[in-house]
Design an enzyme around this catalytic site. Structure first.
Site, PDB file in Angstrom:
ATOM      1  N   TYR A 162      71.207  13.640 -36.590  1.00 60.23           N
ATOM      2  CA  TYR A 162      70.265  14.305 -37.506  1.00 60.23           C
ATOM      3  C   TYR A 162      70.640  14.046 -38.970  1.00 60.23           C
ATOM      4  O   TYR A 162      69.781  13.675 -39.791  1.00 60.23           O
ATOM      5  CB  TYR A 162      70.269  15.802 -37.196  1.00 60.23           C
ATOM      6  CG  TYR A 162      69.304  16.621 -38.009  1.00 60.23           C
ATOM      7  CD1 TYR A 162      67.934  16.596 -37.724  1.00 60.23           C
ATOM      8  CD2 TYR A 162      69.746  17.446 -39.045  1.00 60.23           C
ATOM      9  CE1 TYR A 162      67.049  17.373 -38.467  1.00 60.23           C
ATOM     10  CE2 TYR A 162      68.867  18.216 -39.776  1.00 60.23           C
ATOM     11  CZ  TYR A 162      67.521  18.180 -39.485  1.00 60.23           C
ATOM     12  OH  TYR A 162      66.644  18.940 -40.212  1.00 60.23           O
ATOM     13  N   LYS A 166      68.491  12.046 -41.807  1.00 60.53           N
ATOM     14  CA  LYS A 166      68.049  12.692 -43.051  1.00 60.53           C
ATOM     15  C   LYS A 166      68.641  12.009 -44.288  1.00 60.53           C
ATOM     16  O   LYS A 166      68.017  11.985 -45.346  1.00 60.53           O
ATOM     17  CB  LYS A 166      68.393  14.183 -43.013  1.00 60.53           C
ATOM     18  CG  LYS A 166      67.623  14.959 -41.935  1.00 60.53           C
ATOM     19  CD  LYS A 166      66.117  14.866 -42.137  1.00 60.53           C
ATOM     20  CE  LYS A 166      65.338  15.781 -41.222  1.00 60.53           C
ATOM     21  NZ  LYS A 166      63.882  15.722 -41.472  1.00 60.53           N
ATOM     22  N   ILE A 195      66.336  27.343 -42.895  1.00 60.00           N
ATOM     23  CA  ILE A 195      65.009  27.957 -43.050  1.00 60.00           C
ATOM     24  C   ILE A 195      64.595  28.578 -41.715  1.00 60.00           C
ATOM     25  O   ILE A 195      64.823  27.982 -40.643  1.00 60.00           O
ATOM     26  CB  ILE A 195      63.974  26.881 -43.471  1.00 60.00           C
ATOM     27  CG1 ILE A 195      64.451  26.102 -44.712  1.00 60.00           C
ATOM     28  CG2 ILE A 195      62.599  27.512 -43.724  1.00 60.00           C
ATOM     29  CD1 ILE A 195      64.675  26.901 -45.975  1.00 60.00           C
TER      30      ILE A 195
END
Ligand SMILES: NC(=O)c1ccc[n+]([C@@H]2O[C@H](COP(=O)([O-])OP(=O)(O)OC[C@H]3O[C@@H](n4cnc5c(N)ncnc54)[C@H](OP(=O)(O)O)[C@@H]3O)[C@@H](O)[C@H]2O)c1
Length: 254
Positions: A162, A166, A195
Site C-alpha cells: 500500500y 501511494k 480517516i
C-alpha cells in the site's frame, strides 16, 4: 455582490467531474462536495449499482450525475468507460483518482498477489484514468487530483504494498504535473491520514487508539475534511498549485 457570492458558492458550476471510488467513504464525500460546488459528477465504483446512491445524492443537489462501474485496474475497460462519460457529459474538467484498496500483511506473509493487486488498483488505476482523460483535460485546462496517503510519505510496517502504491501515486503526480503544465493542467495529490471510512473501520480497536494518540489533533479525520482539500485544489484557489502533495492528517506525519 450577489454575483460574486454565487461564484464563490458554486466554484465548479458547469464543470464536469469524474470521481473514482465514489460509492462510499472519501470518494462519496468528494463527489458530493464537487456537486455542491455546481459540478456535474460521473461517479465510478466497482459496479454502477454501488455508485448509484452517490449519483442520486448529487442529482438531488441539482446537478447532472450518473453511476458507472469498472475495475480501475483494467486498462481497456477504463478507456472505454471514460469515452462513454465524455460522450454523456460533454467533456471533462476535474478528474479525481480516489479508488483504492489495502491488503495489509507483514512482508514475510505478503503474497505476490497481495502486492500486485494493491499496485494495480491504487497506482495503475490512477494511470489508467489519467491516460484516458488526458486529451480532454488538456483541452479544458482541467485539474487532476490523485488520492495518495500519508503512509506513501512516511512508510508503514505491514503496508509495504500500500505504501509503495501511494508513494508511486506521488511520483506519478509530480511527473504528470511537469508533463501537463504546458497544457494548463494542474496535477496534485492529497495524502490523507487516518480517516473514518470502511477502510479503517476494521482496525483493531487497540491499534486505532494507539494511532489516534499519535495524531497531534487527537482525533480521526472525516471524509469531508479530505473532500474540502480536493475542492480547494479543483477551485480557483488551486490555479497556481501543481505537482504538490497536500497532507491532510491532523499532524500525524509531523
Ligand atoms: N480511510 C483512510 O484512512 C485513508 C487514508 C489514506 C488514504 N486513503 C485513500 O483514500 C481513498 C478512499 O479511501 P476510503 O477510505 O474512502 O476507502 P473505502 O471506504 O474502502 O472505499 C473505497 C472505494 O474505492 C472503490 N474501489 C475499490 N477498488 C476498486 C476497483 N478495483 N475499481 C473501482 N473502484 C474500486 C470502492 O468501490 P466499491 O464500493 O464498489 O467497492 C469504493 O468506492 C483510497 O485511495 C485510500 O487508499 C484512505
Amino acid at each position: 455582490m450577489t454575483d460574486q457570492r454565487s461564484t464563490n458558492d458554486r466554484p465548479h458550476a458547469g464543470k464536469v467531474a469524474l470521481v473514482t471510488g465514489a460509492s462510499r467513504g472519501i470518494g462519496r464525500a468528494i463527489a458530493l462536495r464537487l456537486a455542491r460546488g455546481g459540478a456535474k459528477v460521473a461517479c465510478v465504483a466497482t459496479s454502477a449499482e454501488r455508485a448509484q446512491e452517490t449519483a442520486d445524492a448529487c442529482q438531488a443537489l441539482g446537478v447532472q450525475s450518473a453511476a458507472y462501474g469498472v475495475d480501475v485496474a483494467a486498462g481497456a475497460p477504463v478507456t472505454e468507460l471514460v469515452a462513454t462519460i465524455l460522450a454523456e457529459f460533454g467533456g471533462l474538467d476535474i478528474l479525481v483518482n480516489n479508488a483504492g484498496i489495502t491488503r495489509d500483511q507483514l512482508l514475510l506473509r505478503m503474497t505476490e498477489e497481495d502486492f500486485d493487486r494493491v499496485i494495480d488498483v491504487n497506482l495503475k488505476g490512477t494511470f489508467n484514468f489519467v491516460r484516458a482523460g488526458a486529451r480532454t483535460l488538456m483541452k479544458s485546462r482541467g485539474r487532476i487530483v490523485n488520492i495518495s496517503s500519508v503512509v506513501g510519505v512516511t512508510g508503514n510496517a505491514g503496508q509495504a504494498n500500500y505504501a509503495a502504491s501511494k508513494a508511486g501515486v506521488i511520483g506519478l503526480t509530480r511527473s504528470l504535473a511537469k508533463e501537463l503544465a504546458s497544457r494548463g493542467v494542474c496535477v496534485n495529490a492529497v495524502a490523507p491520514g487516518l480517516i473514518a471510512t470502511d477502510m479503517t473501520s476494521g482496525l483493531d480497536p487497540k491499534a486505532a487508539e494507539a494511532l489516534k494518540s499519535a495524531i497531534p489533533l487527537a482525533r480521526i479525520g472525516d471524509p469531508e475534511e479530505i473532500a474540502a482539500a480536493v475542492d480547494f485544489l479543483c477551485g480557483p484557489g488551486g490555479a497556481y498549485i501543481t505537482g504538490q502533495t497536500l497532507i491532510v492528517d491532523g499532524g500525524l506525519s509531523l
